[in-house]
Design a protein around this motif. Structure first.
Motif, short mmCIF file in Angstrom:
data_model
loop_
_atom_site.label_atom_id
_atom_site.label_comp_id
_atom_site.label_asym_id
_atom_site.label_seq_id
_atom_site.Cartn_x
_atom_site.Cartn_y
_atom_site.Cartn_z
N GLU A 191 -12.15 2.72 -14.35
CA GLU A 191 -10.94 3.07 -13.72
C GLU A 191 -11.13 4.37 -12.75
O GLU A 191 -10.60 4.48 -11.85
N LYS A 208 0.76 -1.18 -0.05
CA LYS A 208 -0.14 0.08 -0.14
C LYS A 208 0.96 1.16 0.25
O LYS A 208 0.58 2.30 -0.81
N TYR A 242 -0.71 4.34 -12.10
CA TYR A 242 0.57 4.86 -12.47
C TYR A 242 1.93 3.85 -12.17
O TYR A 242 2.81 3.62 -12.93
N HIS A 256 2.51 11.37 -10.10
CA HIS A 256 1.44 12.34 -10.36
C HIS A 256 1.99 13.82 -10.27
O HIS A 256 1.85 14.74 -10.94
N GLY A 260 2.65 6.29 -6.87
CA GLY A 260 1.70 7.07 -7.51
C GLY A 260 1.84 8.27 -7.47
O GLY A 260 1.63 9.35 -8.17
N ASP A 309 -7.18 13.30 -12.69
CA ASP A 309 -6.70 12.12 -11.60
C ASP A 309 -7.55 11.06 -11.85
O ASP A 309 -7.77 10.07 -10.93
N ASP A 318 -4.74 7.98 -11.63
CA ASP A 318 -3.38 8.00 -10.79
C ASP A 318 -3.01 6.71 -9.98
O ASP A 318 -1.96 6.42 -10.14
N GLY A 319 -4.15 5.90 -9.63
CA GLY A 319 -3.86 5.01 -8.97
C GLY A 319 -3.12 3.74 -9.95
O GLY A 319 -2.48 2.93 -9.35
N TYR A 345 -10.50 4.67 -8.73
CA TYR A 345 -9.51 5.67 -7.91
C TYR A 345 -10.37 6.76 -7.73
O TYR A 345 -9.74 7.78 -6.98
N LYS A 346 -11.62 6.51 -7.22
CA LYS A 346 -12.53 7.65 -6.72
C LYS A 346 -12.45 8.85 -7.53
O LYS A 346 -12.45 10.01 -6.79
N ASP A 383 2.33 1.67 -3.43
CA ASP A 383 1.37 2.25 -4.52
C ASP A 383 1.22 3.58 -4.14
O ASP A 383 1.26 4.64 -5.09
N ARG A 384 0.94 4.22 -3.02
CA ARG A 384 0.87 5.39 -2.37
C ARG A 384 2.06 6.36 -2.82
O ARG A 384 1.77 7.38 -3.48
#
Length: 707
Positions: free
Chosen positions: A458, A358, A521, A369, A365, A515, A518-519, A462-463, A361-362
């Protein structure tokens, strides 16, 4: 006297062993640092990790304490022909050969790679992660690994290829194929030469020589020939290596040469003994006439024919594949040359720990970005259109490339009027789908629907917010070839890597201020689809929080050049192998005809004087040749059809479950194997017919004289 063919075969054994020794030692030297026993790959660190200066100080101290040499290898510079490698060396054992490298330099065997050697203290202040090589026992390597772990770093211990490892000699696919082809050629040449020299062996038997005495005589003659050949080849090789690399690493070359000489000579000696046993089974009166025991000889020849045919098929398919890849990569080299130092980040593999994953990824990403928002990043990632299509709907067949507006600023994409596209045209639009004008309306609708559905899913994942009105669809000028920056499909298909230029793909433009993706990337980065225009941006990030997941920067153009020269090298080797395999195939076909003629000399002469036509006179051999050809062709066709049916069934199962099927062409050009095998068997069949026709007049004249 030895038969000429036997002398020729053993001379070829010496020369080819020298060639293989050169190729294999050069490949080993370009791939690894010769002399190191173990390596430690230090990839990341946790909280409270020691500074670079302390790490290097500890490594130098441990090397001195354990009495071993340790080198840091700069792998970023190890990138193919004409490149450089740097070693940073800590000396704890000056008596080891590597202990002299700081003063005398690294003894390079290959001229395609320059290796610089520096004291390890020059690494202080730089990122200490990377590959450390240990010139000593495994216990010392484990001590070094424990030291890194104590300093807050994590590493992996691995073994370096040693001279006791068969992969050091037989690990290169092209060289291994060459060795197998040469073994078949030597066996074929030696066996045929001994069998066709039956008259000489018949005279020796008439003189009372036993099988052991005749074999011993031949082995003594071969040994004497070896002494002369060894002296000549040693002089030639020494002169060639002196001109190539100043006669570097002669002991290593001698060891490689001895291994390949044994691998080639042993089958030659065994073939000699077996062929002599075949001639010894022939009646003395028949042997003196030049006739042989045909059953065993033909059985051995047919066995070699089968092996030669399968080898020719395998290397011909490899050659066609390599030629296709060379042509495809050549077409995209100009595009790679224009991108300068643009680089992709080299990331650590996906962490196994869920919490670390996690964080991975955070951080990755967010870093990408942020870099994209600053105009530092080009997005150019391949997508699998099947994964975009809902289950149960027809799957459109079209390449898809996902890009950002920086991509459009760097690469030319034209609309239907011939104007260059520069990004979104309408306010409020968040994504753009570019479809080739050459597609039919129904295809455009299917592709637009699939891509739109994928973009929305997608965005939901990724909200982010995205609706149909925020997606713009435009048409592009047909006939365009679009640059991918060398990115590849998430399924890992290799065919796409051969050509970085896509013809009329679907292009999905997602601007840098969006965005939506983004998730994704971190995944795009592992596919080579996140390109930094300035590699210094990546190197600076290695000293920040994201640095725990960064190994370095890899220039896209340099990676492409490495792939290109590797492919060119493989193509040259496979082309040579194909020529050699074809020669072996034709020699085996000619040998079959000659052995058949010797075995049936009397009956063929009687058939000729009685006016039998060619096909009827040689019917038994023609039937044997046809049966062999049909068996090979049938087996290859059955294998190909079975594989294609299995792949089709597997793909149907994947689609039924709503999962994109994996790449189906595991063996490139495999569907062409029956056609290639047909050409192979036709070449062998025609060679047999030609040799029979040419030798018939010689046989008739000889029989007339002897009769």
């Amino acid at each position: 006297m030895l038969p000429r063919g036997v002398k020729f075969a053993h001379a070829a054994v010496f020369l080819f062993a020298a060639l293989l020794a050169f190729l294999s030692l050069r490949a080993l030297d370009e791939g690894v640092t010769i002399g190191a026993s173990y390596g430690i790959l230090v990839e990341d660190f946790g909280g409270g990790a020691a500074s670079s200066a302390r790490v290097i100080e500890e490594v130098e101290s441990l090397a001195d304490e354990l009495g071993v040499n340790v080198a840091y290898e700069d792998r970023d510079l190890l990138q193919g022909p004409g490149s450089r490698r740097r070693l940073y060396l800590a000396i704890g054992d000056p008596d080891d050969p590597s202990g002299s490298w700081l003063k005398r330099g690294y003894p390079e065997f290959s001229r395609s790679l320059t290796t610089e050697v520096h004291p390890m203290r020059e690494l202080r202040g730089l990122d200490p992660r990377g590959t450390y090589l240990v010139f000593g026992p495994q216990d010392s390597a484990r001590e070094l690994l424990a030291t890194f772990e104590r300093l807050g770093y994590r590493g992996t211990l691995f073994s370096q290829p040693s001279l006791l490892d068969p992969n050091a000699y037989f690990g290169q696919k092209g060289e291994l194929e060459s060795l197998l082809i040469m073994i078949v050629a030597v066996v074929m040449t030696v066996g045929a030469s001994v069998v066709l020299n039956a008259k000489t062996y018949g005279v020796l038997r008439l003189q009372g020589r036993s099988f052991a005495q005749i074999l011993g005589r031949d082995m003594a003659l071969i040994a004497a020939f070896w002494v002369r050949a060894a002296a000549l080849v040693a002089a030639l090789v020494a002169a060639a290596l002196l001109a190539y690399n100043g006669l570097s690493r002669p002991a290593y070359f001698g060891l490689f040469f001895a291994v390949f000489l044994a691998a080639l000579a042993l089958p030659a000696l065994v073939a000699h003994a077996l062929a002599l046993a075949i001639t010894y089974r022939t009646r003395i009166t028949d042997a003196i006439k030049g006739e042989t025991s045909g059953t065993l000889a033909m059985l051995g020849t047919c066995s070699v024919r089968v092996v030669a045919s399968l080898l020719t098929l395998a290397v011909a398919i490899s050659t066609f594949t390599a030629a296709r890849e060379v042509a495809a990569q050549q077409a995209s080299r100009e595009a790679f040359a224009k991108i300068g130092d643009a680089s992709v980040p080299v990331l650590t593999s996906d962490p196994a720990d869920r919490e670390v994953e996690k964080r991975y990824d955070r951080k990755i990403g967010a870093w990408i970005h942020d870099a994209e928002s600053r105009g530092e990043v080009i997005i150019a990632t391949r997508a699998d259109v099947e994964s975009m299509t809902p289950p149960g709907k027809p799957t459109p067949k079209r390449d898809v490339l996902i890009v950002n507006d920086e991509y459009l600023a760097e690469q030319t994409v034209l609309d239907t009027s011939g104007e260059r596209l520069a990004g979104l045209r309408e306010p409020g639009v968040k994504a753009q789908i570019l479809l080739p004008e050459s597609l039919s309306e129904s295809e455009k609708d299917r592709l637009a629907s699939s891509v739109t559905g994928w973009l929305k899913s997608e965005a939901d994942l990724y909200k982010a917010e995205l609706n149909d009105r925020e997606i713009e669809t435009l048409s592009t000028k047909p006939g365009q070839r679009v640059f991918t920056y060398g990115s590849f499909l998430p399924t890992g298909g290799t065919d796409e890597l051969a050509d970085a230029m896509l013809s009329d793909p679907v292009i999905v433009v997602v601007p840098k201020d969006s965005d939506i993706l983004d998730g994704g990337y971190p995944t795009y980065a592992t596919q080579g689809g996140v390109i930094f225009k300035d590699p210094r941006y990546i190197k600076r990030a290695m000293s920040t929080g994201v640095g725990e997941f960064l190994i370095g920067a890899e220039p896209v153009a340099r990676r492409a050049a490495t792939d290109y020269w590797t492919t060119v090298r493989e193509f040259r080797i496979t082309l040579f192998n194909t020529t050699a395999a074809l020669a072996v195939l034709l020699i085996s076909a000619a040998s079959a005809a000659l052995i058949y003629r010797r075995k049936n000399a009397q009956s063929l002469f009687v058939k000729y004087i009685n006016g039998w036509p060619f096909a009827k006179a040689h019917l038994s051999l023609l039937i044997l040749e046809a049966a062999l050809a049909l068996a090979l062709l049938g087996w290859v066709s059955w294998q190909t059809i079975s594989r294609l049916l299995t792949e089709r069934e597997l793909a149907a199962q994947y689609r039924a479950e709503g999962i994109p099927p994996p790449p189906t062409e595991a063996v490139p050009l495999a569907q062409w194997q029956p056609a290639v095998m047909l050409a192979v068997v036709v070449a062998g069949f025609l060679t047999t017919i030609l040799v029979l026709a040419l030798s018939q007049s010689t046989m008739i004249r000889r029989q007339a004289i002897e009769g």
